[in-house]
Enzyme design. Structure first.
Site, PDB file in Angstrom:
ATOM      1  N   ASP A  49      -4.291 -82.327 -75.967  1.00 49.92           N
ATOM      2  CA  ASP A  49      -3.444 -81.903 -77.084  1.00 49.92           C
ATOM      3  C   ASP A  49      -3.899 -82.587 -78.373  1.00 49.92           C
ATOM      4  OD1 ASP A  49      -2.520 -84.402 -76.447  1.00 49.92           O
ATOM      5  OD2 ASP A  49      -0.424 -83.824 -76.191  1.00 49.92           O
ATOM      6  N   SER A  50      -4.861 -83.522 -78.258  1.00 51.18           N
ATOM      7  CA  SER A  50      -5.507 -84.086 -79.457  1.00 51.18           C
ATOM      8  C   SER A  50      -6.236 -82.982 -80.231  1.00 51.18           C
ATOM      9  CB  SER A  50      -6.492 -85.191 -79.067  1.00 51.18           C
ATOM     10  OG  SER A  50      -7.461 -84.699 -78.168  1.00 51.18           O
ATOM     11  N   ASP A  88      -4.313 -79.904 -71.113  1.00 48.57           N
ATOM     12  CA  ASP A  88      -3.124 -80.686 -71.441  1.00 48.57           C
ATOM     13  C   ASP A  88      -1.914 -79.782 -71.622  1.00 48.57           C
ATOM     14  OD1 ASP A  88      -2.592 -83.380 -71.655  1.00 48.57           O
ATOM     15  OD2 ASP A  88      -3.589 -83.620 -73.596  1.00 48.57           O
ATOM     16  N   LYS A 117      -2.639 -81.690 -67.264  1.00 46.77           N
ATOM     17  CA  LYS A 117      -2.250 -83.086 -67.494  1.00 46.77           C
ATOM     18  C   LYS A 117      -0.940 -83.090 -68.264  1.00 46.77           C
ATOM     19  CE  LYS A 117      -4.278 -85.890 -70.677  1.00 46.77           C
ATOM     20  NZ  LYS A 117      -3.131 -86.248 -71.536  1.00 46.77           N
ATOM     21  N   GLU A 119       2.220 -85.942 -69.901  1.00 49.54           N
ATOM     22  CA  GLU A 119       2.601 -87.316 -70.213  1.00 49.54           C
ATOM     23  C   GLU A 119       3.991 -87.624 -69.665  1.00 49.54           C
ATOM     24  OE1 GLU A 119       2.265 -88.079 -74.421  1.00 49.54           O
ATOM     25  OE2 GLU A 119       0.220 -87.273 -74.513  1.00 49.54           O
ATOM     26  N   GLU A 186      -3.624 -94.921 -71.042  1.00 51.96           N
ATOM     27  CA  GLU A 186      -4.052 -94.992 -72.444  1.00 51.96           C
ATOM     28  C   GLU A 186      -3.424 -96.194 -73.131  1.00 51.96           C
ATOM     29  OE1 GLU A 186      -3.771 -91.388 -74.780  1.00 51.96           O
ATOM     30  OE2 GLU A 186      -4.213 -92.470 -76.641  1.00 51.96           O
TER      31      GLU A 186
HETATM   32  O1  KIV Z   1      -5.163 -85.295 -75.866  1.00 47.61           O
HETATM   33  C1  KIV Z   1      -6.077 -86.033 -75.490  1.00 47.61           C
HETATM   34  O2  KIV Z   1      -7.203 -85.976 -75.999  1.00 47.61           O
HETATM   35  C2  KIV Z   1      -5.787 -86.982 -74.422  1.00 47.61           C
HETATM   36  C3  KIV Z   1      -6.861 -87.949 -74.040  1.00 47.61           C
HETATM   37  C4  KIV Z   1      -7.213 -88.845 -75.128  1.00 47.61           C
HETATM   38  C5  KIV Z   1      -6.550 -88.668 -72.791  1.00 47.61           C
HETATM   39  O3  KIV Z   1      -4.733 -86.958 -73.889  1.00 47.61           O
END
Ligand code: KIV
Length: 273
Positions: A49-50, A88, A117, A119, A186
């Protein structure tokens, strides 16, 4: 069953089997061009999600949508043949209920992701179990969780007191018991990264955690020097592509302005019939 594609990607069981055998290498990607290049060097690619920040210039990860992550996932899947693709779950796409999480995770699997993934600690254990029992492999994510930026009041390293460390260890154990196949750690104290890695049977993927983690992940734009001057302490810059891009574009602009580009070899002649 002969119609299955020829592409042989790293599988989730293969990632799990890396624990104690060899390190897992991972990077993020959100577009075709980058994913195509990094594919052969990594075990999994995360459509993080980055993407909200590095592709859209948003101030945090909170407003990217499931449709956007889905589109980026499809592009990464098209570009790759080797790496396992993990997508994500964006903020707001899984916290409401396990059924909501399944619907949105299935959207990402439909775009070609192998796993998702999400959180969150103990509070997410039930959702993780729900997804895993219905065929969706889940990578968990604890410690510094960017989707909690407003609760944390910033991007702050976690688990730096004995009490906080014990809590994060308990969360990681709960997520493992719920069926997560791996867990991102993280921005946690180095000793905690090591402790969790030793305590769990599933691989830990560190980002600002510890060299003792079972694998490492970085945001590709950060490690290639494409995300500006300010990067988190845990980023190592392996290249300065911004500098290369600037000098290449400057060179191009100079040549265009001086009528030096295109050259004859870049032009088409007339075909004589
Ligand atoms: O969104 C992302 O890029 C991440 C990683 C940095 C683990 O969650």
């Amino acid at each position: 069953m002969s119609s299955h594609s020829e592409i042989k990607r790293v599988t989730v069981p293969q990632l799990v089997a890396c624990k104690g055998q060899r390190k897992i290498v991972a990077l993020t990607a959100h577009n075709y061009s980058t994913a195509r290049i990094i594919d052969e060097y990594v075990d999994f690619i995360l459509i993080g999600d980055s993407t909200a920040m590095v592709a859209y210039g948003l101030p945090d990860t909170l407003t990217i949508t499931i449709e956007q992550i889905g589109q980026h996932t499809a592009a990464v899947v098209r570009a790759t043949q080797h790496a396992c693709v993990v997508a994500d779950m964006p903020f707001g796409s899984y916290q409401e209920s396990a059924a909501q999480a399944f619907r949105n995770a299935a959207h990402l699997i439909g775009k070609g992701a192998t796993a998702v993934k999400l959180e969150g600690g103990v509070v997410m254990a039930e959702t993780v179990r729900y997804l895993v029992e219905r065929g969706i492999p889940v990578m968990a994510h604890v410690g510094l969780m960017p989707q909690y930026v407003n609760t944390m009041g910033g991007y702050l390293a976690q688990g730096r007191s004995p009490e906080a460390a014990a809590r994060i260890l308990a969360e990681a154990e709960a997520l493992e018991q719920a069926g997560a196949f791996a867990i991102v750690l993280e921005g946690v104290a180095e000793a905690l990264g090591e402790t969790i890695t030793a305590a769990l049977a599933i691989p830990t993927i560190g980002i600002g955690a510890s060299v003792k983690c079972d694998g490492q992940i970085l945001v590709t734009e950060d490690m290639l020097g494409l995300s500006g001057e300010r990067v988190p302490k845990f980023v190592k810059r392996y290249a300065n592509l911004e500098e290369m891009m600037r000098s290449s574009v400057q060179h191009y602009a100079e040549e265009v302005r001086a009528s030096q580009f295109p050259e004859p070899q870049h032009c088409f002649g007339i075909k004589r019939t």
